[in-house]
Design a protein around this motif. Structure first.
Motif, mmCIF file in Angstrom:
data_model
loop_
_atom_site.group_PDB
_atom_site.id
_atom_site.type_symbol
_atom_site.label_atom_id
_atom_site.label_comp_id
_atom_site.label_asym_id
_atom_site.label_seq_id
_atom_site.Cartn_x
_atom_site.Cartn_y
_atom_site.Cartn_z
ATOM 1 N N ARG A 43 0.853 -1.179 0.000
ATOM 2 C CA ARG A 43 0.000 0.000 0.000
ATOM 3 C C ARG A 43 0.893 1.234 0.000
ATOM 4 N NH1 ARG A 43 -5.349 -0.132 -1.090
ATOM 5 N NH2 ARG A 43 -5.885 1.402 0.532
ATOM 6 N N ALA A 44 0.547 2.210 -0.821
ATOM 7 C CA ALA A 44 1.348 3.431 -0.913
ATOM 8 C C ALA A 44 0.434 4.616 -1.201
ATOM 9 C CB ALA A 44 2.414 3.306 -1.999
ATOM 10 N N ALA A 45 0.848 5.783 -0.739
ATOM 11 C CA ALA A 45 0.096 7.012 -0.969
ATOM 12 C C ALA A 45 0.415 7.557 -2.351
ATOM 13 C CB ALA A 45 0.419 8.044 0.102
ATOM 14 N N LEU A 46 -0.608 7.988 -3.057
ATOM 15 C CA LEU A 46 -0.437 8.511 -4.408
ATOM 16 C C LEU A 46 0.234 9.872 -4.362
ATOM 17 C CD1 LEU A 46 -1.001 8.257 -7.456
ATOM 18 C CD2 LEU A 46 -3.232 9.312 -7.032
ATOM 19 N N SER A 47 1.363 9.991 -5.030
ATOM 20 C CA SER A 47 2.076 11.255 -5.156
ATOM 21 C C SER A 47 1.884 11.743 -6.583
ATOM 22 C CB SER A 47 3.565 11.070 -4.843
ATOM 23 O OG SER A 47 4.279 12.265 -5.074
ATOM 24 N N ALA A 48 1.014 12.737 -6.764
ATOM 25 C CA ALA A 48 0.690 13.211 -8.106
ATOM 26 C C ALA A 48 0.290 14.678 -8.050
ATOM 27 C CB ALA A 48 -0.440 12.374 -8.710
ATOM 28 N N ASP A 49 0.374 15.343 -9.200
ATOM 29 C CA ASP A 49 -0.008 16.753 -9.281
ATOM 30 C C ASP A 49 -1.518 16.926 -9.341
ATOM 31 O OD1 ASP A 49 2.673 17.445 -9.321
ATOM 32 O OD2 ASP A 49 2.799 17.353 -11.509
ATOM 33 N N ALA A 55 -5.563 14.560 -9.645
ATOM 34 C CA ALA A 55 -6.250 13.290 -9.430
ATOM 35 C C ALA A 55 -6.110 12.391 -10.648
ATOM 36 C CB ALA A 55 -7.724 13.539 -9.133
ATOM 37 N N LEU A 56 -6.090 11.085 -10.400
ATOM 38 C CA LEU A 56 -6.092 10.106 -11.482
ATOM 39 C C LEU A 56 -7.534 9.682 -11.753
ATOM 40 C CD1 LEU A 56 -3.127 7.761 -10.450
ATOM 41 C CD2 LEU A 56 -3.075 9.760 -11.952
ATOM 42 N N SER A 57 -7.837 9.463 -13.016
ATOM 43 C CA SER A 57 -9.180 9.014 -13.374
ATOM 44 C C SER A 57 -9.117 7.582 -13.892
ATOM 45 C CB SER A 57 -9.802 9.931 -14.427
ATOM 46 O OG SER A 57 -9.020 9.919 -15.614
ATOM 47 N N SER A 58 -10.230 6.869 -13.748
ATOM 48 C CA SER A 58 -10.302 5.480 -14.191
ATOM 49 C C SER A 58 -11.721 5.176 -14.622
ATOM 50 C CB SER A 58 -9.883 4.555 -13.047
ATOM 51 O OG SER A 58 -9.903 3.203 -13.447
ATOM 52 N N GLN A 83 -7.852 -0.616 -13.319
ATOM 53 C CA GLN A 83 -6.835 0.029 -14.137
ATOM 54 C C GLN A 83 -5.455 -0.142 -13.501
ATOM 55 O OE1 GLN A 83 -6.097 4.034 -16.738
ATOM 56 N NE2 GLN A 83 -7.354 4.261 -14.917
ATOM 57 N N PHE A 84 -4.473 -0.362 -14.392
ATOM 58 C CA PHE A 84 -3.086 -0.521 -13.960
ATOM 59 C C PHE A 84 -2.254 0.571 -14.629
ATOM 60 C CE2 PHE A 84 -5.135 -4.605 -13.673
ATOM 61 C CZ PHE A 84 -4.698 -5.113 -12.453
ATOM 62 N N LEU A 85 -1.714 1.472 -13.812
ATOM 63 C CA LEU A 85 -0.904 2.574 -14.313
ATOM 64 C C LEU A 85 0.545 2.354 -13.910
ATOM 65 C CD1 LEU A 85 -3.244 5.534 -13.306
ATOM 66 C CD2 LEU A 85 -2.975 4.548 -15.582
ATOM 67 N N ARG A 86 1.453 2.773 -14.759
ATOM 68 C CA ARG A 86 2.871 2.660 -14.435
ATOM 69 C C ARG A 86 3.249 3.672 -13.365
ATOM 70 N NH1 ARG A 86 0.093 2.189 -18.454
ATOM 71 N NH2 ARG A 86 1.073 3.699 -19.827
ATOM 72 N N GLY A 87 4.176 3.280 -12.484
ATOM 73 C CA GLY A 87 4.592 4.184 -11.419
ATOM 74 C C GLY A 87 5.993 3.892 -10.931
ATOM 75 N N PRO A 104 -8.971 0.253 -8.358
ATOM 76 C CA PRO A 104 -9.986 -0.806 -8.370
ATOM 77 C C PRO A 104 -11.180 -0.481 -9.273
ATOM 78 C CG PRO A 104 -9.360 -0.196 -6.124
ATOM 79 C CD PRO A 104 -8.785 0.840 -7.026
ATOM 80 N N GLU A 105 -11.982 -1.516 -9.506
ATOM 81 C CA GLU A 105 -13.149 -1.382 -10.391
ATOM 82 C C GLU A 105 -14.136 -0.329 -9.916
ATOM 83 O OE1 GLU A 105 -11.670 -5.654 -10.870
ATOM 84 O OE2 GLU A 105 -11.792 -4.143 -9.292
ATOM 85 N N ASP A 106 -14.270 -0.150 -8.605
ATOM 86 C CA ASP A 106 -15.247 0.799 -8.078
ATOM 87 C C ASP A 106 -14.673 2.192 -7.852
ATOM 88 O OD1 ASP A 106 -13.567 0.211 -6.005
ATOM 89 O OD2 ASP A 106 -15.133 -0.380 -4.585
ATOM 90 N N THR A 107 -13.455 2.431 -8.353
ATOM 91 C CA THR A 107 -12.812 3.736 -8.193
ATOM 92 C C THR A 107 -12.726 4.432 -9.541
ATOM 93 O OG1 THR A 107 -11.495 2.977 -6.305
ATOM 94 C CG2 THR A 107 -10.702 4.923 -7.483
ATOM 95 N N THR A 108 -13.337 5.601 -9.648
ATOM 96 C CA THR A 108 -13.281 6.364 -10.896
ATOM 97 C C THR A 108 -12.292 7.515 -10.821
ATOM 98 O OG1 THR A 108 -15.172 7.712 -10.186
ATOM 99 C CG2 THR A 108 -15.629 5.766 -11.562
ATOM 100 N N SER A 109 -11.842 7.855 -9.620
ATOM 101 C CA SER A 109 -10.821 8.894 -9.468
ATOM 102 C C SER A 109 -10.078 8.678 -8.157
ATOM 103 C CB SER A 109 -11.430 10.301 -9.499
ATOM 104 O OG SER A 109 -12.258 10.508 -8.364
ATOM 105 N N ALA A 110 -8.824 9.105 -8.135
ATOM 106 C CA ALA A 110 -7.993 8.984 -6.934
ATOM 107 C C ALA A 110 -7.238 10.290 -6.743
ATOM 108 C CB ALA A 110 -7.028 7.815 -7.052
ATOM 109 N N GLU A 111 -7.513 10.961 -5.634
ATOM 110 C CA GLU A 111 -6.864 12.229 -5.336
ATOM 111 C C GLU A 111 -5.440 11.982 -4.831
ATOM 112 O OE1 GLU A 111 -8.137 15.213 -5.842
ATOM 113 O OE2 GLU A 111 -10.076 14.436 -6.531
ATOM 114 N N PRO A 112 -4.544 12.977 -4.988
ATOM 115 C CA PRO A 112 -3.207 12.861 -4.390
ATOM 116 C C PRO A 112 -3.310 12.554 -2.901
ATOM 117 C CG PRO A 112 -3.287 14.734 -5.875
ATOM 118 C CD PRO A 112 -4.699 14.227 -5.770
#
Length: 437
Positions: free
Chosen positions: A365-371, A373-376, A382-386, A419-427
């Motif tokens: 488990r890791a915290a998203l470090s991004a400028d 939100a990610l969308s899905s 969804q599998f994104l490179r990191g 995950p399937e039930d996630t459409t966005s992920a905030e930093p």
């Protein structure tokens, strides 16, 4: 089919479950030690003899009795008669009596009567006290003696002596079943006298890409053509997973040619992996070539093509072909889709064939470090490179979500899972991260 007449979407877990439910570990065989490197042990190995099998010296020096060197110093050295040399592999050993020493080499057995070893640096190297002293020593020394040595430091009992069985004792468990044999394990097996070992062999994986647009690296790139990278990536990935992998040159968009090529490869394959030609296009030759493969009289034969609720890698195929029901995994052709599919489905299949207990990549488990939100897409995993920072406990996206972005893949060390039930992920959102390194 669903209620609306649309093809069913299979989940990632369902597809992987079907694969692992159909793939069985390879039958064990007996192999010579070096041929067993990278294989999985199928039996517990016990130690037949103690290791080391005898007391031996850990230094070049002199084997002595401790009483003879007690109180020895630079000013008042202990002067001992040298009764012989003991080299590694020596059979007959000189006995060390009172006032005597034996010159000894590293790994040589401790001679009878000796209680410790003094390193050569603690002595005068056996130069003695000059010609007169040497003549006196020679006149009084026992038969076979070779001069004298001056020892400048005392030694405690067992000093610089490797005790018999100090590594492993006879009857100890050397390696347990399920161990992957790497160089240290091969060394231990050799050290305890094992010339062969019973293992599951490394699976033989044949990789081939499809597409008339593919050109081999190093050849001229004509208009409308691209270099074949998938077969190289997947062959390397199969080897990284522990397989013996064979890369077949790209096959053009011809179903009969592809079917014949696959049949030719069955003789050396425990698993076949294809990439490309599994979607719904007019030239999706893998589906065309393999959809009809299988014998109705042989349950489990044939290849099933399905769509998965994942991105990238929606179109997938899996089944068994040939007289031995060789497993075949058909992956999509976009480079990122192909590689992600390999990590999720092919790598676990390879490691199941090897007989390993843990077949999946580790997930943290890791915290998203991004400028931003990610969308899905809804209903898709969804599998994104990191890139994963273990110290900070964060993961940073690399590149976009496009399944053709191979440069971003080359700089990633993990897959970020939405995950399937996630459409966005905030930093700052905690997400599962599949570690690729």
């Amino acid at each position: 089919m669903s209620d609306r007449g649309r093809p069913r979407l299979w989940s990632v877990d369902e597809h992987l479950g079907d694969i692992l439910g159909a793939v069985r570990p390879l039958e064990p065989i007996e192999l010579q030690l070096l041929d067993a490197q990278g294989c999985v042990l199928v039996e517990d190995v016990t130690v037949p003899v103690a290791l080391p099998p005898f007391d031996n010296s850990s230094m070049d020096g002199y084997a002595v009795r401790t009483a003879d060197v007690a109180g020895a110093s630079e000013e008042f050295p202990a002067v001992l008669i040298v009764v012989g040399d003991v080299a590694a592999g020596s059979g007959e050993l000189p006995e060390v009596g009172p006032g005597e020493a034996a010159r000894i080499m590293t790994g040589a057995p401790l001679p009878p009567g000796a209680e410790a070893v003094v390193p050569v640096e603690w002595t005068d190297g056996g130069t003695g006290g000059g010609a007169a002293t040497a003549m006196r020593a020679a006149s009084t020394a026992p038969e076979g003696a070779s001069g004298e040595v001056r020892v400048h430091r005392a030694a405690e009992a067992r000093a610089h002596v490797r005790a018999r069985g100090s590594d492993v004792q006879a009857g100890d468990l050397a390696l347990e079943a399920g161990t992957v044999l790497g160089p240290p394990q091969i060394a231990l097996l050799a050290a305890i006298g094992r010339g062969t070992v019973r293992v599951r062999p490394r699976p033989r994986v044949v990789v081939m890409s499809t597409g008339s647009e593919l050109v081999q690296p190093g050849e001229e790139l004509a208009e409308g053509r691209i270099y074949d990278s998938n077969s190289f990536a997947l062959t390397a990935a199969a080897r990284d997973a522990g397989a013996i992998a064979y890369r077949v040159g790209a096959v053009g968009d011809d179903a009969e040619t592809l079917r014949a090529t696959i049949e030719d490869q069955l003789i050396r394959a425990d698993l076949i992996v294809t990439t490309g030609g599994v979607s719904v296009g007019a030239y999706d030759v893998v589906k065309e070539a393999l959809s009809s493969v299988g014998d109705a009289d042989e349950p489990g034969s044939g290849v099933d093509f399905r769509k998965l609720a994942m991105q990238p890698g929606k179109p997938q195929g899996f089944g068994a072909i040939g007289p031995d029901h060789t497993p075949l995994l058909a992956l999509p052709g976009n480079p990122v889709s192909s590689y992600v599919s390999f990590e999720l489905f092919v790598r676990p299949a390879i490691r199941t064939l090897m007989g390993l207990r843990d077949v999946r990549r580790p997930t943290v488990r890791a915290a998203l470090s991004a400028d931003k939100a990610l969308s899905s897409p809804a209903g898709r995993r969804q599998f994104l490179r990191g890139t994963y920072d273990a110290e900070a406990g964060t993961v940073t996206p690399v590149g976009g979500s496009g399944s053709h972005l191979i440069a971003a893949l080359a700089h990633a060390d993990s897959l970020i899972v939405l995950p399937e039930d996630t459409t966005s992920a905030e930093p700052g959102t905690e997400l599962d991260v599949v570690l690729l390194g």
